[in-house]
Design an enzyme around this catalytic site. Structure first.
Site, PDB file in Angstrom:
ATOM      1  N   ALA A  18      12.301 -33.259  13.994  1.00 29.48           N
ATOM      2  CA  ALA A  18      12.582 -32.403  15.145  1.00 29.48           C
ATOM      3  C   ALA A  18      13.796 -32.903  15.909  1.00 29.48           C
ATOM      4  O   ALA A  18      13.835 -32.870  17.141  1.00 29.48           O
ATOM      5  CB  ALA A  18      11.352 -32.341  16.059  1.00 29.48           C
ATOM      6  N   ALA A  21      19.177 -31.243  13.747  1.00 28.69           N
ATOM      7  CA  ALA A  21      19.224 -30.435  12.521  1.00 28.69           C
ATOM      8  C   ALA A  21      17.943 -29.613  12.375  1.00 28.69           C
ATOM      9  O   ALA A  21      17.996 -28.400  12.122  1.00 28.69           O
ATOM     10  CB  ALA A  21      19.426 -31.339  11.303  1.00 28.69           C
ATOM     11  N   ALA A  49      19.084 -37.373  20.093  1.00 25.58           N
ATOM     12  CA  ALA A  49      19.027 -37.449  21.553  1.00 25.58           C
ATOM     13  C   ALA A  49      19.782 -38.666  22.072  1.00 25.58           C
ATOM     14  O   ALA A  49      20.090 -38.750  23.256  1.00 25.58           O
ATOM     15  CB  ALA A  49      17.568 -37.493  22.013  1.00 25.58           C
ATOM     16  N   GLY A  54      29.368 -36.588  21.257  1.00 24.47           N
ATOM     17  CA  GLY A  54      29.258 -35.138  21.396  1.00 24.47           C
ATOM     18  C   GLY A  54      29.448 -34.460  20.064  1.00 24.47           C
ATOM     19  O   GLY A  54      29.132 -35.029  19.023  1.00 24.47           O
ATOM     20  N   GLU A 119      38.161 -39.589  20.253  1.00 17.31           N
ATOM     21  CA  GLU A 119      37.458 -40.678  19.564  1.00 17.31           C
ATOM     22  C   GLU A 119      38.285 -41.120  18.366  1.00 17.31           C
ATOM     23  O   GLU A 119      39.240 -40.448  17.969  1.00 17.31           O
ATOM     24  CB  GLU A 119      36.039 -40.257  19.164  1.00 17.31           C
ATOM     25  N   HIS A 234      28.490 -49.211  13.539  1.00 17.85           N
ATOM     26  CA  HIS A 234      29.265 -48.923  14.753  1.00 17.85           C
ATOM     27  C   HIS A 234      29.804 -50.233  15.283  1.00 17.85           C
ATOM     28  O   HIS A 234      29.061 -51.209  15.405  1.00 17.85           O
ATOM     29  CB  HIS A 234      28.369 -48.238  15.796  1.00 17.85           C
ATOM     30  N   ARG A 278      36.592 -46.260  11.864  1.00 15.82           N
ATOM     31  CA  ARG A 278      35.471 -47.083  12.323  1.00 15.82           C
ATOM     32  C   ARG A 278      35.174 -48.267  11.403  1.00 15.82           C
ATOM     33  O   ARG A 278      34.773 -49.334  11.869  1.00 15.82           O
ATOM     34  CB  ARG A 278      34.238 -46.172  12.440  1.00 15.82           C
ATOM     35  N   HIS A 337      24.436 -47.691  12.125  1.00 15.70           N
ATOM     36  CA  HIS A 337      24.530 -46.572  13.062  1.00 15.70           C
ATOM     37  C   HIS A 337      24.299 -45.224  12.387  1.00 15.70           C
ATOM     38  O   HIS A 337      23.689 -44.334  12.959  1.00 15.70           O
ATOM     39  CB  HIS A 337      25.928 -46.616  13.691  1.00 15.70           C
ATOM     40  N   GLU A 361      21.371 -36.175   9.123  1.00 16.99           N
ATOM     41  CA  GLU A 361      21.745 -37.488   8.584  1.00 16.99           C
ATOM     42  C   GLU A 361      21.075 -37.774   7.247  1.00 16.99           C
ATOM     43  O   GLU A 361      21.592 -38.557   6.437  1.00 16.99           O
ATOM     44  CB  GLU A 361      21.393 -38.583   9.598  1.00 16.99           C
ATOM     45  N   ARG A 372      32.479 -41.839   8.057  1.00 16.42           N
ATOM     46  CA  ARG A 372      32.366 -40.609   8.850  1.00 16.42           C
ATOM     47  C   ARG A 372      33.315 -40.620  10.048  1.00 16.42           C
ATOM     48  O   ARG A 372      33.424 -41.617  10.758  1.00 16.42           O
ATOM     49  CB  ARG A 372      30.923 -40.464   9.361  1.00 16.42           C
ATOM     50  N   SER A 377      28.944 -35.933  12.978  1.00 20.18           N
ATOM     51  CA  SER A 377      27.549 -35.877  12.519  1.00 20.18           C
ATOM     52  C   SER A 377      26.791 -34.717  13.152  1.00 20.18           C
ATOM     53  O   SER A 377      26.085 -33.974  12.453  1.00 20.18           O
ATOM     54  CB  SER A 377      26.829 -37.193  12.810  1.00 20.18           C
ATOM     55  N   LEU A 378      26.922 -34.558  14.458  1.00 20.37           N
ATOM     56  CA  LEU A 378      26.202 -33.444  15.096  1.00 20.37           C
ATOM     57  C   LEU A 378      26.747 -32.120  14.569  1.00 20.37           C
ATOM     58  O   LEU A 378      26.012 -31.161  14.356  1.00 20.37           O
ATOM     59  CB  LEU A 378      26.325 -33.508  16.623  1.00 20.37           C
TER      60      LEU A 378
HETATM   61  C1  SIN Z   1      29.955 -42.876  19.753  1.00 19.28           C
HETATM   62  O1  SIN Z   1      29.833 -42.218  20.768  1.00 19.28           O
HETATM   63  O2  SIN Z   1      30.638 -43.870  19.663  1.00 19.28           O
HETATM   64  C2  SIN Z   1      29.187 -42.464  18.546  1.00 19.28           C
HETATM   65  C3  SIN Z   1      29.641 -41.155  18.104  1.00 19.28           C
HETATM   66  C4  SIN Z   1      29.356 -41.000  16.665  1.00 19.28           C
HETATM   67  O3  SIN Z   1      28.747 -41.879  16.061  1.00 19.28           O
HETATM   68  O4  SIN Z   1      29.794 -39.995  16.110  1.00 19.28           O
END
Ligand code: SIN
Length: 506
Positions: A18, A21, A49, A54, A119, A234, A278, A337, A361, A372, A377-378
């Site tokens: 839940a 996705a 969450a 974003g 980012e 991360h 990253r 991460h 994911e 990535r 991802s979102l």
């Molecule tokens: C972050 O806010 O650093 C993570 C964002 C992400 O993993 O896409």
């Protein structure tokens, strides 16, 4: 233990998970019925969450889906499928607007345009955010409220343990631990949207329950797993002794925060500095820490007094640890991460087994490759959730007869702790053949003792795939194979193949 059987209505789709996705898929399934199965009460337990950044989408004047797709491909270490990158980039702006129309209060400027964060490795400010660093929380609040109000969605509490099949490799339901014992939910369509694998590692930014259950269930049923070796670390989890480790969002570096050691020396030696891809930044932070130089994020000058307003989540995590980021350096370390690998899915989100789809994911769609791009991802989660919903809405209802399954064993707490340490040591930011082979031996020994618990199956897939990839590429760094092969090869593996890899390594 009592096993109940619950036959879902013929047209029902059972969604495991839940998070973003799972709920976005359920909301888009109407008029087909969606049963969303989640281990926790629906508003808890989902990594979505916790997302601070974003949704990445080409919303700025002068930006374009082509530029977004090009960044996604460039960062993905040769393994991103360009058609999938283009597809998610093109869908992005419309889907962010759709989330806004559902009630997500994205940050806007005085003219009503989206305020976009920058980012790492994006060629433009492109991340639609909410109240600075509260995107995930806010999006989930809106989707949970919408799902609770939707008469075609049933929210069921239970932890999925295994997939049920019809005996011929077709998916026929899910075995779950429910309040009254074990329940077999039978249905012809199952979607795995159960998140990632961070909880398999000693240091993670994910909820502890993210232990690769979806990966393990699908693999046990015979599904093809893709790119399991690619785990994203991360670079800036807060190194304050907490499990999970609070995240210091990349947007801080987007606003100019620097990575330094205690003497103020910069840690990232790259043309793009702190906004390099990253994997590069994570390795720089990892190597500094391994060499005994504690890495810090310095936001004192770049963000300073604006910190509490701009980054309320990070600010409160810092203050709770006695760190005032307006004046103090923030100690950081890399943490597991995001899993770029997962259950292999095609462009429609279908897995390799009839009756099984996968998104979020847990899926490997080719959108992320070996590395990535931040906040993709979102975006990928909602793009594929909607594609699966569109496909299933129009498909014929399939009915299969489920065979009963035995519940896989639970991994005892001490073994889980041992597994997490071993994964961090041997399948972490830097890997070697001998470390990975030893890890596979350790996994086999635990499996012999306790049985094939889901975390052990998922860990085996990651370790075996990492052992097989004898090169360094993206987030997969082999200290014994620093070279990158000229030809980029996507990887795929079944559980049987992962077991053979372990046998060959022994
Ligand atoms: C972050 O806010 O650093 C993570 C964002 C992400 O993993 O896409």
């Amino acid at each position: 233990m009592a096993i109940h059987r619950q036959r879902l209505p013929d047209d029902a789709v059972l969604i495991i998970g839940a998070g973003l996705a799972g709920l976005y898929l359920a909301l888009n399934l109407k008029p087909r019925k969606a049963v969303v199965l989640a281990a926790k009460p629906v508003s808890e337990g989902a990594a979505s969450a916790w997302a601070q950044g974003g949704v990445a989408a080409a919303l700025a004047a002068g930006d374009s889906p082509q530029a977004h797709a090009a960044d996604t491909v460039r960062v993905g270490a040769g393994l991103v499928d360009p058609a999938i990158a283009q597809l998610i980039a093109e869908d992005g702006p419309g889907l962010v607007r759709n989330l806004a129309s559902l009630g997500v209060p994205f940050d806007r400027d005085a003219a009503g345009e989206f305020v976009l964060s920058r980012e790492a490795a994006h060629s433009a400010a492109r991340v639609a955010r909410v109240s600075g660093d509260l995107a995930g929380k806010s999006i989930m609040e809106v989707l949970v409220a919408r799902a609770k109000a939707a008469d075609w969605i049933e929210l069921a509490e239970g932890k999925a343990l295994d997939l049920l099949t019809d005996g011929n490799g077709e998916i026929a339901g899910v075995l779950a631990a429910t309040e009254d014992g074990l329940t077999e939910f039978t249905t012809g369509e199952v979607v795995i949207a159960s998140g990632g694998v961070g909880g398999l590692y000693a240091v993670t930014t994910n909820p502890p329950s993210s232990r690769g259950d979806g990966l393990a269930m699908a693999a046990r049923a015979g599904a093809v797993i893709g790119e399991a070796e690619f785990v994203q670390f991360h670079p800036t989890a807060m190194d304050i002794g907490r499990d999970p480790a609070p995240l210091a969002t990349e947007a801080l570096r987007g606003d100019g925060a620097l990575l330094v050691d205690a003497d103020g020396a910069r840690l990232v030696d790259h043309a793009e500095g702190e906004l390099a891809p990253r994997d590069i930044v994570a390795r720089a932070v990892h190597r500094a820490k391994a060499a005994g130089r504690q890495p810090y994020l310095d936001a004192r000058h770049a963000i300073g007094e604006a910190f509490p307003d701009r980054f309320p989540t990070v600010f409160s995590a810092c203050m709770s640890a006695g760190i005032d980021p307006r004046r103090d350096l923030i100690p950081v370390a890399p943490a597991a991460h995001y899993h770029m690998g997962g259950v292999r899915a095609d462009a429609q989100g279908a897995a390799s087994l009839p009756g099984l789809s996968v998104c979020g994911e847990a899926a490997c769609t080719g959108a992320h490759g070996g590395n990535r791009l931040a906040s993709n991802s979102l975006l990928e989660a909602i793009v594929f959730a909607r594609r699966i919903a569109e496909r299933l809405k129009d498909s014929d209802v399939v009915s299969r007869t489920a065979q009963s399954a035995e519940a896989p064993p639970r991994l005892p707490r001490a073994d889980l702790a041992q597994l997490r340490e071993a994964m961090a040591r041997h399948a972490g930011v830097e890997r070697t053949a001998s470390g990975l082979a030893g890890l596979l031996d350790e996994i086999s020994a635990m499996e012999a003792r306790t049985g094939g618990a889901n975390p052990l199956i998922a860990a085996r897939l990651i370790a075996a795939s990492a052992l097989m990839r004898e090169e360094s590429r993206g987030a997969h760094a082999r200290a014994d194979h620093p070279e990158t092969h000229a030809e980029a090869r996507r990887s795929a593996m079944t559980l049987a193949e992962a077991r053979n890899a372990a046998a060959r390594a022994a």
